[in-house]
Scaffold this active site. Structure first.
Site, PDB file in Angstrom:
ATOM      1  N   ALA A   1       9.815   6.795  -4.721  1.00  0.00           N
ATOM      2  CA  ALA A   1       8.518   7.443  -4.932  1.00  0.00           C
ATOM      3  C   ALA A   1       7.556   6.411  -5.505  1.00  0.00           C
ATOM      4  O   ALA A   1       7.986   5.389  -6.038  1.00  0.00           O
ATOM      5  CB  ALA A   1       8.693   8.599  -5.905  1.00  0.00           C
TER       6      ALA A   1
ATOM      7  N   GLY B   1      13.452   8.035  -3.611  1.00  0.00           N
ATOM      8  CA  GLY B   1      12.909   8.847  -2.513  1.00  0.00           C
ATOM      9  C   GLY B   1      13.239   8.258  -1.144  1.00  0.00           C
ATOM     10  O   GLY B   1      13.288   8.987  -0.145  1.00  0.00           O
TER      11      GLY B   1
ATOM     12  N   GLU C   1      16.578   9.536  -0.383  1.00  0.00           N
ATOM     13  CA  GLU C   1      16.466  10.992  -0.177  1.00  0.00           C
ATOM     14  C   GLU C   1      15.905  11.284   1.216  1.00  0.00           C
ATOM     15  O   GLU C   1      16.367  12.187   1.911  1.00  0.00           O
ATOM     16  CB  GLU C   1      15.589  11.608  -1.280  1.00  0.00           C
TER      17      GLU C   1
ATOM     18  N   GLU D   1      16.626   6.592 -10.216  1.00  0.00           N
ATOM     19  CA  GLU D   1      15.656   7.349 -11.026  1.00  0.00           C
ATOM     20  C   GLU D   1      16.009   7.391 -12.503  1.00  0.00           C
ATOM     21  O   GLU D   1      15.130   7.408 -13.364  1.00  0.00           O
ATOM     22  CB  GLU D   1      15.533   8.786 -10.495  1.00  0.00           C
TER      23      GLU D   1
HETATM   24  N1  COA Z   1       6.367   2.556  -6.993  1.00  0.00           N
HETATM   25  C1  COA Z   1       5.260   1.806  -7.131  1.00  0.00           C
HETATM   26  N2  COA Z   1       5.279   0.455  -7.112  1.00  0.00           N
HETATM   27  C2  COA Z   1       6.475  -0.138  -6.948  1.00  0.00           C
HETATM   28  C3  COA Z   1       7.675   0.588  -6.808  1.00  0.00           C
HETATM   29  C4  COA Z   1       7.586   2.007  -6.836  1.00  0.00           C
HETATM   30  N3  COA Z   1       8.675   2.777  -6.693  1.00  0.00           N
HETATM   31  N4  COA Z   1       8.692  -0.273  -6.660  1.00  0.00           N
HETATM   32  C5  COA Z   1       8.151  -1.501  -6.710  1.00  0.00           C
HETATM   33  N5  COA Z   1       6.828  -1.419  -6.883  1.00  0.00           N
HETATM   34  C6  COA Z   1       5.868  -2.540  -6.948  1.00  0.00           C
HETATM   35  C7  COA Z   1       6.069  -3.370  -8.212  1.00  0.00           C
HETATM   36  O1  COA Z   1       5.311  -2.838  -9.286  1.00  0.00           O
HETATM   37  C8  COA Z   1       5.557  -4.722  -7.755  1.00  0.00           C
HETATM   38  O2  COA Z   1       4.152  -4.668  -7.783  1.00  0.00           O
HETATM   39  P1  COA Z   1       3.294  -5.962  -8.177  1.00  0.00           P
HETATM   40  O3  COA Z   1       3.640  -6.984  -7.150  1.00  0.00           O
HETATM   41  O4  COA Z   1       1.903  -5.467  -8.141  1.00  0.00           O
HETATM   42  O5  COA Z   1       3.754  -6.337  -9.564  1.00  0.00           O
HETATM   43  C9  COA Z   1       5.975  -4.786  -6.296  1.00  0.00           C
HETATM   44  O6  COA Z   1       6.206  -3.438  -5.889  1.00  0.00           O
HETATM   45  C10 COA Z   1       7.242  -5.574  -6.045  1.00  0.00           C
HETATM   46  O7  COA Z   1       8.243  -5.095  -6.920  1.00  0.00           O
HETATM   47  P2  COA Z   1       9.230  -6.093  -7.680  1.00  0.00           P
HETATM   48  O8  COA Z   1      10.110  -5.270  -8.529  1.00  0.00           O
HETATM   49  O9  COA Z   1       8.461  -7.176  -8.331  1.00  0.00           O
HETATM   50  O10 COA Z   1      10.021  -6.722  -6.438  1.00  0.00           O
HETATM   51  P3  COA Z   1      11.558  -7.043  -6.276  1.00  0.00           P
HETATM   52  O11 COA Z   1      11.724  -7.540  -4.909  1.00  0.00           O
HETATM   53  O12 COA Z   1      12.038  -7.866  -7.423  1.00  0.00           O
HETATM   54  O13 COA Z   1      12.335  -5.642  -6.427  1.00  0.00           O
HETATM   55  C11 COA Z   1      12.765  -3.336  -5.997  1.00  0.00           C
HETATM   56  C12 COA Z   1      12.139  -4.641  -5.487  1.00  0.00           C
HETATM   57  C13 COA Z   1      12.460  -2.265  -5.006  1.00  0.00           C
HETATM   58  C14 COA Z   1      14.293  -3.487  -6.143  1.00  0.00           C
HETATM   59  C15 COA Z   1      12.183  -2.992  -7.394  1.00  0.00           C
HETATM   60  O14 COA Z   1      10.775  -3.040  -7.325  1.00  0.00           O
HETATM   61  C16 COA Z   1      12.557  -1.631  -7.898  1.00  0.00           C
HETATM   62  O15 COA Z   1      13.641  -1.462  -8.433  1.00  0.00           O
HETATM   63  N6  COA Z   1      11.662  -0.633  -7.732  1.00  0.00           N
HETATM   64  C17 COA Z   1      11.844   0.665  -8.287  1.00  0.00           C
HETATM   65  C18 COA Z   1      12.805   1.464  -7.484  1.00  0.00           C
HETATM   66  C19 COA Z   1      12.949   2.834  -8.081  1.00  0.00           C
HETATM   67  O16 COA Z   1      13.249   2.996  -9.236  1.00  0.00           O
HETATM   68  N7  COA Z   1      12.734   3.844  -7.258  1.00  0.00           N
HETATM   69  C20 COA Z   1      12.808   5.181  -7.681  1.00  0.00           C
HETATM   70  C21 COA Z   1      11.471   5.608  -8.117  1.00  0.00           C
HETATM   71  S1  COA Z   1      11.529   7.241  -8.789  1.00  0.00           S
END
Ligand code: COA
Length: 641
Positions: A61, A100, A103, A123
């Site tokens: 999400a 998400g 999901e 999450e």
């Molecule tokens: N919503 C909004 N923005 C998100 C996001 C999300 N779920 N996941 C990542 N981003 C954004 C980060 O803030 C970052 O933005 P920026 O470049 O402006 O700082 C960009 O995407 C890249 O993320 P980053 O974490 O720096 O890249 P990464 O390659 O190291 O890791 C992920 C990628 C997906 C593993 C990591 O971003 C992550 O764990 N995201 C959250 C996943 C999550 O918890 N999902 C469930 C949400 S309820």
């Protein structure tokens, strides 16, 4: 367009294109509903492939939307609508398939994935549980115990593991899109995750895993809520479990813990949003490490595990061999933990030397020798003589004055502090300490290194202890004051653990050894401010040889390795109180933590005022990632702490 529809023959390809991670923001949810509206009645469409553009499927999400009221269509409704589709939907998965994203994939009827894709429901790490059916569908696709570790532990699995468990139907060798299209052409009718029964029960093993996860939560509400959600799925009809999941999700989303965790999520990603980190950086592929002790070996391993080459220099062949042995042990344990598949290509990039000349081709050298300014200055002088003029020279000191160390170089602008935390191949934090004359491209190089190593780099200014160790020394000082004022070591340690820290300050000192800090205090005795309160209980312990666990006695006595309160220590504390003319008072655990946190916050305010840290968020990132402060508080200097 964030969601596009193309076609190949009778297969519609629905692509989510919402950089950087294809989060399921409002526009994506609308686009997916629109895709259903178009594909369902279209007789030319036999099946649908759902895919993500760019480097990933969908990472979850959109966390940025969480502080606002949810706007329809809500994700659970989108997932349910896909699952209810009359045509087969095939999810084509690559990169991150998280939250998400997973999901949505579970709402699809079939799942095809690249072997390296990471599938998870993280999450819980944001103070939530999945809110779009994840806790109800996953236990129907994988054994409940696996679902429990994924949901309440927040740890993703690979697509290969997903295939084994039944979450993934097929792996794509190379061309994911074509594999998914072929799959869609052959797919027979919709196959709905929710129609499957849960295959497994709440047996003894399930209860054991749940208890372990709950114990590790240390106060984080989302973990217990996630365990309860999986238990409901086993016990209840899917409709009831879905409704309960949504209620829990919405409740947690508004909780202080989830808000604090969201803030930390963005704070951790913003630490290097600084103009000095954005400019051109120097190369970092070839690293030199001086010293093969615990820290040197850990730093070398951190670099090797992320694809860099490392030459480790030690003073003689024997020490080099010991350093190599330490390094090999770390690499081998990383293979056992599944971080690398094969140790050979990693170790092939490593060599040792006893002569600084072996570093002549290095892009960056990090010294990790004994914490003594003369020793470090001498290492820097020797490096200056042999390194390329553009090579960056870094010190891993944890509190010494890097300006003095940098001044030994002909060109001090190439010196920087890289303060790793032990074990350096595991701990996420890297304090990037900036001496006065450091050039911007050296700062950018350190920022690039932090990212390459998968670490959270935080910029820090020069002072005794930089951000973290300076704040921690104020915190330890306050713990000593508390002893003299009436608390016992056990009470202080218990209060800290109850707050969510992994260990109390006194048991931690017993583990690490009291002698190094004692030596430092003795060195500083002559320059100590005589007007400042000084508690000498720790000095008295050290004078008796009570250096902690390694001598079998410290703040505690040790009985078969277990700490027990010490009569001798109580006596020393009582004497200290009476010679300071203090009438001991009683403290509750809350009183203790309030005083410790107040001391910590006041030091943090000074760190900010002096420009040692860029922001309060950066300080919280340091305290959480370097010193074990509970994540769910958002860090000790947020209002929710
Ligand atoms: N919503 C909004 N923005 C998100 C996001 C999300 N779920 N996941 C990542 N981003 C954004 C980060 O803030 C970052 O933005 P920026 O470049 O402006 O700082 C960009 O995407 C890249 O993320 P980053 O974490 O720096 O890249 P990464 O390659 O190291 O890791 C992920 C990628 C997906 C593993 C990591 O971003 C992550 O764990 N995201 C959250 C996943 C999550 O918890 N999902 C469930 C949400 S309820």
């Amino acid at each position: 367009m964030t969601v596009t529809i193309t076609s190949q023959g009778d297969v519609a390809i629905v692509t989510i294109d919402n950089p950087p991670v294809n989060a399921t923001s409002h526009a994506v949810r609308m686009g997916l509903m629109d895709a259903l509206t178009k594909t369902e009645p279209d007789s030319a469409v036999r099946a649908v492939v759902l895919t993500g553009a760019g480097r990933t499927f969908v990472a979850g999400a959109d966390v940025k939307e969480f502080d606002a009221e949810p706007v329809p269509p809500h994700l659970p409704d989108v997932v349910a609508a896909i699952e209810a589709a009359t045509k087969p939907w095939v999810a084509a998965l690559h990169g991150h398939v998280l939250g998400g994203g997973l999901e949505l994939a579970m709402g699809c009827h079939w799942r095809v994935a690249m072997p390296q894709a990471r599938l998870g429901l993280p999450e819980v790490t944001l103070g939530l549980i999945p809110g779009a059916g994840g806790t109800v569908r996953l236990p129907r696709l994988v054994p409940p115990q696996t679902a429990l570790t994924m949901i309440a532990g927040g740890k993703p699995i690979t697509a290969e593991a997903g295939l084994k468990f039944g979450l993934i139907d097929a792996l794509a060798e190379d061309d994911l899109r074509q594999t998914a299209i072929q799959f869609a052409k052959a797919a027979q009718g919709p196959r709905r995750s929710l129609s499957k029964p849960v295959t497994g029960a709440r047996d003894e093993n399930f209860a054991k895993v749940a208890a372990q996860l709950a114990a590790k939560a240390r106060g984080q509400q989302s973990v217990t809520a996630a365990i309860a959600a999986v238990e409901r799925t086993i016990d209840m009809a899917p409709e009831q479990a879905l409704a309960a999941e949504r209620t829990t999700f919405l409740g947690l989303k508004a909780s202080p813990q989830a808000k604090a965790l969201r803030r930390l999520f963005f704070a951790e990603r913003a630490t290097l949003n600084d103009p000095r980190c954005k400019g051109p950086a120097r190369p970092i592929d070839r690293v030199g490490v001086i010293g093969g002790g615990t820290m040197g070996a850990g730093i070398a391993a951190a670099c090797l595990l992320r694809g860099l080459t490392v030459t480790m220099v030690e003073r003689n062949a024997e020490s080099a061999a010991a350093g190599a042995t330490r390094l090999h042990a770390i690499v081998e344990s990383s293979a056992k933990r599944g971080i690398i598949v094969d140790t050979r290509p990693v170790l092939d990039r490593f060599k040792t030397a006893t002569d600084y000349a072996a570093l002549a081709d290095r892009d960056l050298v990090i010294e990790a020798v004994f914490e003594d300014i003369d020793v470090k200055c001498d290492v820097f002088r020797q490096l200056d003589a042999v390194l390329r003029p553009d090579a960056v020279i870094a010190t891993n000191t944890s509190y010494l004055d890097i300006n003095t160390i940098a001044a030994t170089l002909r060109d001090p602008s190439r010196a920087i502090g890289l303060h790793f935390f032990s074990p350096a191949h595991i701990m996420k934090l890297l304090e990037i300490v900036l001496p006065d004359q450091v050039s911007d491209d050296v700062v950018a190089t350190a920022a690039k290194l932090a990212k390459r190593l998968g670490k959270i780099g935080v910029l820090a200014g020069i002072c005794d202890g930089f951000i973290g160790n300076r704040i921690m020394s104020a915190y330890r000082r306050e713990a000593d004051y508390l002893l003299e004022d009436g608390a016992s070591p056990t009470q202080v340690d218990d209060a800290m653990r109850a707050y969510g820290l992994p260990m109390g300050v006194f048991e931690m000192q017993d583990l690490a050894g009291l002698d190094i800090a004692w030596a430092m205090r003795k060195r500083r005795a002559a320059t100590r401010d005589p007007t400042e309160r000084y508690v000498d209980i720790a000095d008295q312990l050290c004078a008796l040889g009570r250096f902690g666990q390694k001598t079998g006695k410290g703040w505690y006595d040790y009985d078969n390795g277990m700490p027990v309160p010490s009569k001798k220590v109580d006596e020393i504390i009582a004497k200290a109180r009476s010679s300071a003319k203090i009438t001991p008072r009683r403290f509750t655990a809350d009183d203790i933590m309030e005083r410790i946190l107040a001391a910590l916050r006041s030091e943090a305010a000074a760190v900010l005022a002096e420009g040692i840290a860029r922001s309060a968020d950066d300080i919280n990132v340091v305290m959480v990632n370097g010193y074990g402060f509970p994540r769910w508080t958002g860090g000790p200097i947020t209002s929710s702490g």
